[in-house]
Design an enzyme around this catalytic site. Sequence first.
Site, mmCIF file in Angstrom:
data_model
loop_
_atom_site.group_PDB
_atom_site.id
_atom_site.type_symbol
_atom_site.label_atom_id
_atom_site.label_comp_id
_atom_site.label_asym_id
_atom_site.label_seq_id
_atom_site.Cartn_x
_atom_site.Cartn_y
_atom_site.Cartn_z
ATOM 1 N N LYS A 1 26.287 32.485 47.134
ATOM 2 C CA LYS A 1 26.513 32.404 45.883
ATOM 3 C C LYS A 1 25.875 33.405 45.151
ATOM 4 O O LYS A 1 24.467 33.234 45.283
ATOM 5 C CB LYS A 1 26.164 31.001 45.714
ATOM 6 C CG LYS A 1 26.968 29.727 46.459
ATOM 7 C CD LYS A 1 26.245 28.393 46.597
ATOM 8 C CE LYS A 1 26.899 27.449 47.295
ATOM 9 N NZ LYS A 1 26.347 26.132 47.597
ATOM 10 N N LYS B 1 24.614 27.291 39.386
ATOM 11 C CA LYS B 1 23.717 26.011 39.757
ATOM 12 C C LYS B 1 22.420 26.131 40.469
ATOM 13 O O LYS B 1 21.433 25.277 40.391
ATOM 14 C CB LYS B 1 24.918 25.009 40.470
ATOM 15 C CG LYS B 1 25.022 25.737 42.092
ATOM 16 C CD LYS B 1 24.066 25.273 43.083
ATOM 17 C CE LYS B 1 24.521 26.107 44.337
ATOM 18 N NZ LYS B 1 23.308 25.791 45.551
ATOM 19 N N ASP C 1 27.487 20.004 43.231
ATOM 20 C CA ASP C 1 26.313 20.660 44.096
ATOM 21 C C ASP C 1 24.935 20.271 43.800
ATOM 22 O O ASP C 1 23.794 20.763 43.933
ATOM 23 C CB ASP C 1 26.336 22.163 44.145
ATOM 24 C CG ASP C 1 25.984 22.666 45.572
ATOM 25 O OD1 ASP C 1 25.347 22.223 46.333
ATOM 26 O OD2 ASP C 1 26.218 23.940 45.866
#
Length: 320
Positions: free
Chosen positions: A105, A188, A240
């Site tokens: 990510k 995130k 998440d």
Amino acid sequence: MKISVIGCGRWGSFHAWYSNKIGHDVILYGRAGSKNMERLEKTGGNDYLQLPKNIRLTKNLAEAINFSDVIIISVGSQNLRELLREMKTLPEINFAQKNFILCMKGIERGSGKTLSKVFAEEIPRAKVAVWVGPGHVQDFIREIPNCMVMSSSDENFTRELVEIFKSPLIRFYYGRDLIGTEIGAAAKNVIGLAAGMLDGLNCTSLKGALMARGTAELSRLIESLGGEKMTVYGLSHLGDYEATLFSEHSHNRRFGEDFVLNKKFDKLAEGVDTVAALMRLAEVTGVELPISRAVYKILYENQNPKEQLMQLFLRSTKAE
């Protein structure tokens, strides 16, 4: 079937463990000189898990790629382009026959490009998907199930990969918005940094406002980049939040907390580079990202964490 995993850190070792658990023949690659690989070779495990003995370990990148047509990449996001360029120098590899999954990510810091775009620039002939979503290695190895997302620009390819990797431990959803999935999954971690800072400042109660505003500002960014703004409310981002904003296992939350407490945190927190990439995207798109900007000022401009975060959340009345 055969599965190759490139990267032997926390998540790379997990993906090797998981692929083996669901019945695949696995090879795990780590570069020469990697302390993670040296530990795996010496002890067969790390801080998170013990690898089954039938997982092959290699420091030969060509061997790992040639082993399988399905290749998981799990390295630090800022190291992806360098890895891909090294891969291109390897002889006799037909990348058009290879299927890659980015289990990572992040956004490339200098360019503001998503990792699938970085991949496509360097190895355009290969198919590539991303595998993201909530979960911690510590929970998975204790047989605690979770849901994750597999996404690519080709839904049939996505479905093929889900069939290969689905199990009672991980239920997959099909991500139909690749740009939204990648931006949401990377961003995130920045929200996780802010959450950790709030914890360190004894302002945990403000995480509700953080979650509400985080999803709103990032939905606008995703839409401006051509994605679907509602993707941010799915598993790649909002779904998440529990694992990233609250869990003791979250590296990004822990980094943020330790930062405001003047403690050293020496593990990878992807949000630190991602927030710089988001500032690049904010400049290009003209979309305001107040949370990301506050985190950036704290980390890169030496601004006072409490002042920045209190200005962000406890300012004059504003319409929701």
